[in-house]
Write a protein that holds these residues in place. Structure first.
Motif, PDB file in Angstrom:
ATOM      1  N   VAL A  26       0.858  -1.185   0.000  1.00 49.62           N
ATOM      2  CA  VAL A  26       0.000   0.000   0.000  1.00 49.62           C
ATOM      3  C   VAL A  26       0.892   1.232   0.000  1.00 49.62           C
ATOM      4  O   VAL A  26       1.858   1.307   0.766  1.00 49.62           O
ATOM      5  N   LEU A  27       0.584   2.197  -0.868  1.00 53.93           N
ATOM      6  CA  LEU A  27       1.227   3.511  -0.836  1.00 53.93           C
ATOM      7  C   LEU A  27       0.246   4.472  -0.190  1.00 53.93           C
ATOM      8  O   LEU A  27      -0.872   4.652  -0.693  1.00 53.93           O
ATOM      9  N   SER A  28       0.648   5.094   0.926  1.00 59.35           N
ATOM     10  CA  SER A  28      -0.282   5.930   1.674  1.00 59.35           C
ATOM     11  C   SER A  28       0.306   7.315   1.900  1.00 59.35           C
ATOM     12  O   SER A  28       1.314   7.475   2.592  1.00 59.35           O
ATOM     13  N   VAL A  29      -0.329   8.313   1.291  1.00 60.02           N
ATOM     14  CA  VAL A  29       0.143   9.687   1.384  1.00 60.02           C
ATOM     15  C   VAL A  29      -0.060  10.225   2.798  1.00 60.02           C
ATOM     16  O   VAL A  29      -1.009   9.869   3.497  1.00 60.02           O
ATOM     17  N   SER A  30       0.868  11.077   3.206  1.00 61.38           N
ATOM     18  CA  SER A  30       0.731  11.749   4.494  1.00 61.38           C
ATOM     19  C   SER A  30      -0.554  12.569   4.523  1.00 61.38           C
ATOM     20  O   SER A  30      -0.941  13.163   3.511  1.00 61.38           O
ATOM     21  N   PRO A  31      -1.245  12.622   5.667  1.00 62.34           N
ATOM     22  CA  PRO A  31      -2.514  13.344   5.731  1.00 62.34           C
ATOM     23  C   PRO A  31      -2.390  14.800   5.274  1.00 62.34           C
ATOM     24  O   PRO A  31      -1.490  15.519   5.703  1.00 62.34           O
ATOM     25  N   TYR A  32      -3.298  15.189   4.394  1.00 65.79           N
ATOM     26  CA  TYR A  32      -3.279  16.535   3.828  1.00 65.79           C
ATOM     27  C   TYR A  32      -4.350  17.405   4.473  1.00 65.79           C
ATOM     28  O   TYR A  32      -5.282  16.921   5.092  1.00 65.79           O
ATOM     29  N   TYR A  33      -4.191  18.694   4.346  1.00 60.86           N
ATOM     30  CA  TYR A  33      -5.120  19.717   4.810  1.00 60.86           C
ATOM     31  C   TYR A  33      -5.112  19.859   6.335  1.00 60.86           C
ATOM     32  O   TYR A  33      -5.052  20.980   6.856  1.00 60.86           O
ATOM     33  N   ASN A  34      -5.168  18.772   7.084  1.00 57.39           N
ATOM     34  CA  ASN A  34      -5.183  18.838   8.545  1.00 57.39           C
ATOM     35  C   ASN A  34      -3.906  19.470   9.109  1.00 57.39           C
ATOM     36  O   ASN A  34      -3.929  20.042  10.185  1.00 57.39           O
ATOM     37  N   LYS A  35      -2.770  19.305   8.375  1.00 56.93           N
ATOM     38  CA  LYS A  35      -1.462  19.806   8.813  1.00 56.93           C
ATOM     39  C   LYS A  35      -1.097  19.294  10.213  1.00 56.93           C
ATOM     40  O   LYS A  35      -0.894  20.069  11.151  1.00 56.93           O
ATOM     41  N   PRO A  36      -1.006  17.967  10.381  1.00 60.34           N
ATOM     42  CA  PRO A  36      -0.664  17.407  11.689  1.00 60.34           C
ATOM     43  C   PRO A  36       0.771  17.725  12.088  1.00 60.34           C
ATOM     44  O   PRO A  36       1.631  18.014  11.244  1.00 60.34           O
ATOM     45  N   THR A  37       1.047  17.643  13.377  1.00 56.33           N
ATOM     46  CA  THR A  37       2.424  17.728  13.880  1.00 56.33           C
ATOM     47  C   THR A  37       3.174  16.460  13.483  1.00 56.33           C
ATOM     48  O   THR A  37       2.588  15.479  13.002  1.00 56.33           O
ATOM     49  N   GLN A  38       4.480  16.464  13.725  1.00 57.44           N
ATOM     50  CA  GLN A  38       5.264  15.253  13.444  1.00 57.44           C
ATOM     51  C   GLN A  38       4.781  14.074  14.295  1.00 57.44           C
ATOM     52  O   GLN A  38       4.730  12.938  13.819  1.00 57.44           O
ATOM     53  N   GLU A  39       4.387  14.350  15.528  1.00 52.33           N
ATOM     54  CA  GLU A  39       3.856  13.273  16.370  1.00 52.33           C
ATOM     55  C   GLU A  39       2.533  12.763  15.806  1.00 52.33           C
ATOM     56  O   GLU A  39       2.266  11.553  15.823  1.00 52.33           O
ATOM     57  N   GLY A  40       1.721  13.674  15.270  1.00 50.47           N
ATOM     58  CA  GLY A  40       0.466  13.262  14.646  1.00 50.47           C
ATOM     59  C   GLY A  40       0.711  12.391  13.426  1.00 50.47           C
ATOM     60  O   GLY A  40       0.004  11.390  13.211  1.00 50.47           O
ATOM     61  N   ILE A  41       1.698  12.763  12.602  1.00 48.53           N
ATOM     62  CA  ILE A  41       2.047  11.954  11.429  1.00 48.53           C
ATOM     63  C   ILE A  41       2.538  10.585  11.864  1.00 48.53           C
ATOM     64  O   ILE A  41       2.138   9.550  11.293  1.00 48.53           O
ATOM     65  N   TYR A  42       3.392  10.556  12.893  1.00 47.73           N
ATOM     66  CA  TYR A  42       3.895   9.271  13.403  1.00 47.73           C
ATOM     67  C   TYR A  42       2.731   8.398  13.888  1.00 47.73           C
ATOM     68  O   TYR A  42       2.642   7.210  13.534  1.00 47.73           O
ATOM     69  N   GLN A  43       1.839   8.960  14.681  1.00 52.31           N
ATOM     70  CA  GLN A  43       0.729   8.171  15.225  1.00 52.31           C
ATOM     71  C   GLN A  43      -0.213   7.709  14.115  1.00 52.31           C
ATOM     72  O   GLN A  43      -0.791   6.618  14.201  1.00 52.31           O
ATOM     73  N   HIS A  44      -0.379   8.524  13.080  1.00 47.27           N
ATOM     74  CA  HIS A  44      -1.205   8.139  11.927  1.00 47.27           C
ATOM     75  C   HIS A  44      -0.660   6.867  11.283  1.00 47.27           C
ATOM     76  O   HIS A  44      -1.400   5.882  11.087  1.00 47.27           O
ATOM     77  N   TYR A  45       0.628   6.874  10.944  1.00 44.54           N
ATOM     78  CA  TYR A  45       1.207   5.697  10.291  1.00 44.54           C
ATOM     79  C   TYR A  45       1.331   4.516  11.254  1.00 44.54           C
ATOM     80  O   TYR A  45       1.215   3.362  10.831  1.00 44.54           O
ATOM     81  N   LYS A  46       1.542   4.780  12.530  1.00 42.56           N
ATOM     82  CA  LYS A  46       1.558   3.714  13.536  1.00 42.56           C
ATOM     83  C   LYS A  46       0.217   2.990  13.547  1.00 42.56           C
ATOM     84  O   LYS A  46       0.157   1.757  13.544  1.00 42.56           O
ATOM     85  N   PHE A  47      -0.855   3.753  13.531  1.00 41.13           N
ATOM     86  CA  PHE A  47      -2.218   3.198  13.537  1.00 41.13           C
ATOM     87  C   PHE A  47      -2.430   2.319  12.304  1.00 41.13           C
ATOM     88  O   PHE A  47      -2.969   1.204  12.398  1.00 41.13           O
ATOM     89  N   LEU A  48      -2.002   2.806  11.132  1.00 37.96           N
ATOM     90  CA  LEU A  48      -2.158   2.030   9.903  1.00 37.96           C
ATOM     91  C   LEU A  48      -1.291   0.772   9.931  1.00 37.96           C
ATOM     92  O   LEU A  48      -1.738  -0.310   9.541  1.00 37.96           O
ATOM     93  N   SER A  49      -0.060   0.919  10.390  1.00 41.60           N
ATOM     94  CA  SER A  49       0.876  -0.202  10.409  1.00 41.60           C
ATOM     95  C   SER A  49       0.371  -1.353  11.270  1.00 41.60           C
ATOM     96  O   SER A  49       0.492  -2.524  10.903  1.00 41.60           O
ATOM     97  N   GLU A  50      -0.206  -1.011  12.410  1.00 45.28           N
ATOM     98  CA  GLU A  50      -0.591  -2.040  13.372  1.00 45.28           C
ATOM     99  C   GLU A  50      -1.805  -2.855  12.933  1.00 45.28           C
ATOM    100  O   GLU A  50      -2.062  -3.924  13.497  1.00 45.28           O
ATOM    101  N   LEU A  51      -2.531  -2.380  11.917  1.00 45.17           N
ATOM    102  CA  LEU A  51      -3.678  -3.176  11.461  1.00 45.17           C
ATOM    103  C   LEU A  51      -3.541  -3.655  10.016  1.00 45.17           C
ATOM    104  O   LEU A  51      -4.366  -4.406   9.525  1.00 45.17           O
ATOM    105  N   SER A  52      -2.480  -3.223   9.341  1.00 47.02           N
ATOM    106  CA  SER A  52      -2.341  -3.591   7.934  1.00 47.02           C
ATOM    107  C   SER A  52      -1.680  -4.953   7.771  1.00 47.02           C
ATOM    108  O   SER A  52      -0.628  -5.223   8.365  1.00 47.02           O
ATOM    109  N   ALA A  53      -2.296  -5.784   6.934  1.00 47.26           N
ATOM    110  CA  ALA A  53      -1.687  -7.082   6.597  1.00 47.26           C
ATOM    111  C   ALA A  53      -0.689  -6.931   5.460  1.00 47.26           C
ATOM    112  O   ALA A  53       0.019  -7.885   5.125  1.00 47.26           O
ATOM    113  N   MET A  54      -0.619  -5.741   4.856  1.00 49.62           N
ATOM    114  CA  MET A  54       0.256  -5.492   3.718  1.00 49.62           C
ATOM    115  C   MET A  54       1.361  -4.513   4.102  1.00 49.62           C
ATOM    116  O   MET A  54       1.160  -3.655   4.965  1.00 49.62           O
ATOM    117  N   PRO A  55       2.521  -4.618   3.461  1.00 50.27           N
ATOM    118  CA  PRO A  55       3.563  -3.610   3.670  1.00 50.27           C
ATOM    119  C   PRO A  55       3.067  -2.233   3.264  1.00 50.27           C
ATOM    120  O   PRO A  55       2.246  -2.102   2.350  1.00 50.27           O
TER     121      PRO A  55
END
Length: 292
Positions: free
Chosen positions: A102-131
């Motif tokens: 899966v190719l997943s773009v960083s969240p747009y418009y919301n302008k998250p902090t670096q911690e927000g970006i990290y937690q976003h991808y952490k959330f996706l990583s922990e439930l994704s069966a695909m790289p």
């Protein structure tokens, strides 16, 4: 991981005159790319006008792409957005064994902090069966993924395997190369700087211009990966002008103009995008004539 070395292409989504998805055009495009020596295909990245497709359309395009590809090349599904829970659900519901990542773009418009970006991808990583491939494109998202955040994700989550970097910052690329895990992939997200990025350690490119000129681009990228930069340079330079033209009125209007002139698909785009101007069409036609 070797699946994602070399030349990937972010597929356009061809449309008919009435705005519906043109599956015959998509079939011609996929065969054009396979025959042109491309190494893998990205279905429904930004270039695919994903933001204007319904969930049902996206599912049909992914399935059709897999059917026509028929195992010839590795496939990557673009699944991104700015609602973490919705993206997570889409990844969980994605059921097509023909896709490798899966190719997943960083969240747009919301302008998250670096911690927000990290937690976003952490959330996706922990439930994704695909790289997962991270996609950093600050010009579209309004925020940058710093090298520190990229490498933190790379070290913390084994299924986050790559970053498609379109920040344009060589300071950033160098820091990622220095600090990333050895097997984590740096991939160029910008056609014009793929050559110097490979020289700095990137493993290839996910390209837009490759939709129209797969043979030219893949030959250049392969030479770079073999360390033959002197031989790759003339090819790199020959593609600079058509690449510039492909983006000056927005992506994918320019590349769809080129594809129409190559008789692969029409140049229809969905609002709020509009077709390339007559002047741009003429300039792209002139460049294609010089390159073909």
């Amino acid at each position: 991981m070797k699946n994602f070395h070399g030349t990937g292409v972010a597929l356009v989504t061809p449309f008919n005159a009435d705005g519906s998805v043109d599956y015959q055009g998509l079939e011609r495009l996929i065969n054009h790319l396979v025959n042109g020596g491309i190494d893998y295909l990205v279905s429904l990245g930004t270039t695919g006008e994903t933001a204007t497709l319904s969930k049902e359309e996206k599912k049909k395009v992914w399935n059709f792409t897999a059917e026509i590809n028929n195992g010839r090349l590795p496939l990557v599904a673009g699944i991104g957005g700015n609602n973490t829970q919705e993206i997570a659900n889409e990844i969980k519901e994605f059921q097509n064994n023909s896709y490798s990542a899966v190719l997943s773009v960083s969240p747009y418009y919301n302008k998250p902090t670096q911690e927000g970006i990290y937690q976003h991808y952490k959330f996706l990583s922990e439930l994704s069966a695909m790289p997962i491939m991270v996609y950093n494109v600050p010009g579209r998202t309004g925020s940058n993924i710093t090298p520190e955040t990229t490498c933190r994700l790379a070290h913390d989550f084994k299924n986050i395997i790559a970053t498609k970097e379109a920040s344009g910052s060589f300071e950033q690329f160098n820091q990622i190369m220095r600090d990333k895990p050895e097997d984590f992939l740096l991939i160029s997200g910008d056609d014009p700087i793929a050559l110097p990025m490979i020289a700095a350690g990137a493993v290839g490119v996910i390209s837009v211009i490759g939709n129209a000129l797969p043979k030219h681009l893949s030959e250049m990228i392969n030479l770079c990966l073999e360390g033959k930069f002197a031989q790759a340079l003339p090819l790199h330079l020959s593609l600079l002008e058509i690449t510039r033209l492909a983006f000056i009125e927005g992506n994918p209007a320019g590349i769809k103009s080129a594809l129409k002139q190559l008789n692969i698909c029409d140049d229809v785009v969905r609002l709020p995008l509009v077709k390339a101007s007559n002047n741009l069409n003429a300039l792209i036609a002139d460049q294609l004539k010089q390159l073909m």
